[in-house]
Design an enzyme around this catalytic site. Sequence first.
Site, mmCIF file in Angstrom:
data_model
loop_
_atom_site.group_PDB
_atom_site.id
_atom_site.type_symbol
_atom_site.label_atom_id
_atom_site.label_comp_id
_atom_site.label_asym_id
_atom_site.label_seq_id
_atom_site.Cartn_x
_atom_site.Cartn_y
_atom_site.Cartn_z
ATOM 1 N N THR A 1 0.841 -1.201 0.000
ATOM 2 C CA THR A 1 0.000 0.000 0.000
ATOM 3 C C THR A 1 0.870 1.242 0.000
ATOM 4 O O THR A 1 1.997 1.224 0.491
ATOM 5 C CB THR A 1 -0.928 0.037 1.234
ATOM 6 O OG1 THR A 1 -1.805 1.170 1.126
ATOM 7 C CG2 THR A 1 -0.162 0.138 2.545
ATOM 8 N N ASP B 1 -7.834 -4.034 -1.252
ATOM 9 C CA ASP B 1 -8.568 -3.051 -2.042
ATOM 10 C C ASP B 1 -9.901 -2.850 -1.353
ATOM 11 O O ASP B 1 -10.570 -3.812 -0.959
ATOM 12 C CB ASP B 1 -8.753 -3.491 -3.490
ATOM 13 C CG ASP B 1 -9.043 -2.290 -4.387
ATOM 14 O OD1 ASP B 1 -8.293 -1.294 -4.312
ATOM 15 O OD2 ASP B 1 -10.028 -2.318 -5.149
ATOM 16 N N PHE C 1 -9.130 8.544 7.705
ATOM 17 C CA PHE C 1 -8.736 9.064 6.377
ATOM 18 C C PHE C 1 -9.858 8.743 5.394
ATOM 19 O O PHE C 1 -10.881 8.136 5.757
ATOM 20 C CB PHE C 1 -7.399 8.434 5.942
ATOM 21 C CG PHE C 1 -7.471 6.946 5.730
ATOM 22 C CD1 PHE C 1 -7.785 6.407 4.496
ATOM 23 C CD2 PHE C 1 -7.250 6.066 6.791
ATOM 24 C CE1 PHE C 1 -7.877 5.035 4.305
ATOM 25 C CE2 PHE C 1 -7.330 4.685 6.607
ATOM 26 C CZ PHE C 1 -7.650 4.170 5.358
ATOM 27 N N GLY C 2 -9.652 9.137 4.152
ATOM 28 C CA GLY C 2 -10.599 8.777 3.097
ATOM 29 C C GLY C 2 -12.023 9.233 3.416
ATOM 30 O O GLY C 2 -12.264 10.405 3.733
ATOM 31 N N LYS D 1 -12.575 2.289 15.499
ATOM 32 C CA LYS D 1 -12.692 1.963 14.067
ATOM 33 C C LYS D 1 -12.119 0.571 13.792
ATOM 34 O O LYS D 1 -12.779 -0.266 13.168
ATOM 35 C CB LYS D 1 -11.958 3.009 13.210
ATOM 36 C CG LYS D 1 -11.988 2.638 11.727
ATOM 37 C CD LYS D 1 -11.241 3.596 10.818
ATOM 38 C CE LYS D 1 -11.212 3.030 9.398
ATOM 39 N NZ LYS D 1 -10.465 3.841 8.445
ATOM 40 N N ARG E 1 -11.561 -3.353 7.414
ATOM 41 C CA ARG E 1 -10.151 -3.768 7.423
ATOM 42 C C ARG E 1 -9.832 -4.563 8.689
ATOM 43 O O ARG E 1 -9.091 -5.546 8.633
ATOM 44 C CB ARG E 1 -9.251 -2.521 7.320
ATOM 45 C CG ARG E 1 -7.764 -2.823 7.161
ATOM 46 C CD ARG E 1 -6.987 -1.609 6.665
ATOM 47 N NE ARG E 1 -7.445 -1.192 5.354
ATOM 48 C CZ ARG E 1 -8.219 -0.116 5.137
ATOM 49 N NH1 ARG E 1 -8.552 0.691 6.130
ATOM 50 N NH2 ARG E 1 -8.635 0.158 3.930
HETATM 51 P P1 ITT Z 1 -3.500 1.684 -1.831
HETATM 52 O O1 ITT Z 1 -4.162 1.236 -3.101
HETATM 53 O O2 ITT Z 1 -2.114 2.152 -2.040
HETATM 54 O O3 ITT Z 1 -3.593 0.651 -0.736
HETATM 55 P P2 ITT Z 1 -5.685 3.591 -1.711
HETATM 56 O O4 ITT Z 1 -5.988 4.709 -0.767
HETATM 57 O O5 ITT Z 1 -5.678 3.901 -3.190
HETATM 58 O O6 ITT Z 1 -4.282 2.979 -1.262
HETATM 59 P P3 ITT Z 1 -7.934 1.779 -2.063
HETATM 60 O O7 ITT Z 1 -7.836 1.803 -3.550
HETATM 61 O O8 ITT Z 1 -8.156 0.465 -1.415
HETATM 62 O O9 ITT Z 1 -6.612 2.384 -1.403
HETATM 63 O O10 ITT Z 1 -9.021 2.761 -1.492
HETATM 64 C C1 ITT Z 1 -10.086 3.266 -2.212
HETATM 65 C C2 ITT Z 1 -10.554 4.548 -1.586
HETATM 66 O O11 ITT Z 1 -11.322 4.264 -0.423
HETATM 67 C C3 ITT Z 1 -9.472 5.531 -1.191
HETATM 68 O O12 ITT Z 1 -9.907 6.831 -1.516
HETATM 69 C C4 ITT Z 1 -9.404 5.381 0.295
HETATM 70 O O13 ITT Z 1 -9.035 6.525 0.971
HETATM 71 C C5 ITT Z 1 -10.826 4.994 0.662
HETATM 72 N N1 ITT Z 1 -10.724 4.131 1.832
HETATM 73 C C6 ITT Z 1 -10.096 2.945 1.880
HETATM 74 N N2 ITT Z 1 -10.140 2.459 3.126
HETATM 75 C C7 ITT Z 1 -10.817 3.361 3.867
HETATM 76 C C8 ITT Z 1 -11.158 3.451 5.228
HETATM 77 O O14 ITT Z 1 -10.795 2.519 6.084
HETATM 78 N N3 ITT Z 1 -11.851 4.518 5.633
HETATM 79 C C9 ITT Z 1 -12.210 5.490 4.787
HETATM 80 N N4 ITT Z 1 -11.907 5.500 3.490
HETATM 81 C C10 ITT Z 1 -11.211 4.441 3.034
#
Ligand code: ITT
Length: 197
Positions: free
Chosen positions: A7, A68, A151-152, A175, A181
Site C-alpha cells: 500500500t 482493495d 482518512f478517506g 474503528k 479492514r
Molecule cells: P492503496 O491502493 O495504495 O492501498 P488507496 O488509498 O488507493 O491505497 P484503495 O484503492 O483500497 O486504497 O481505497 C479506495 C478509496 O477508499 C481511497 O480513496 C481510500 O481513501 C478509501 N478508503 C479505503 N479504506 C478506507 C477506510 O478505512 N476509511 C475510509 N476511506 C477508506
Amino acid sequence: MKLIFGTSNRGKLREASDILGPDYQVVCPADLGITEDVEETGETLEANSILKAEHIFNITHSACFADDTGLEVDALGGAPGVHSARYAGEGHDFAANRRKLLEAMKDVPDELRTARFRCVVTLILEDGRKHFFDGVVEGRIAKIEMGTMGFGYDAVFIPDEFPRYTMAELGEDIKNSISHRGMSLRLMAAWLKENVK
Ligand code: ITT
C-alpha cells in the site's frame, strides 16, 4: 512474522500494524525502497487486491498482502465502489471525494442513505499461493463531514454500531474493532496462526 503490506496509504499501514499487533512486523514498499506503483485496472475489489499483492510479490518474493477497499452507497447503485479512490478524479484527493459524495447524496432522505465499506485482502505467502479475506462494515452516509481522525471517507461514514458518530469521530481503536479492514485482517491473522508455523 514479517509481512509486506502493498500500500501507499499511510493510514492503512498504521491501521494494519495496530490490528495485527506485535506478532507481525508490517512494512510497506516505500520502507523497502520500492517506489513503482501498480495501476488498479481491475473491475472488482478482488481483482485490484490481487494486482497490488502480485506486484509486491513479483518484486520481493516475500510474504505480502494488499487490500482493495470500496465504499458502496445503495442510493448511488453501489458507487463509488471499486472506483472509490478516483471518484472525484485521478488525484486520490480524499477531501474532493467526500465533497462529491455529499453533493451526490444531498437530496437523499435518511432512510435511503445506507452504505458499506468492503475490503478484500489478498495474502501471498513465500510459496506463491494466494489466500483471500473479506471484511465489511454496514452504515450510512452522513449529511455533513464530522470528525478529523482516520482518512478517506471516514468523516462521512456512520457505522451502524455507533449511529451517532462518523468513523472519523470514533478514532482508530474503535474503528479498527468494527471496521472492514479490522475484520479482514483479523481473519488473515487467525488463518496465519492456524496454517503457518
Ligand atoms: P492503496 O491502493 O495504495 O492501498 P488507496 O488509498 O488507493 O491505497 P484503495 O484503492 O483500497 O486504497 O481505497 C479506495 C478509496 O477508499 C481511497 O480513496 C481510500 O481513501 C478509501 N478508503 C479505503 N479504506 C478506507 C477506510 O478505512 N476509511 C475510509 N476511506 C477508506
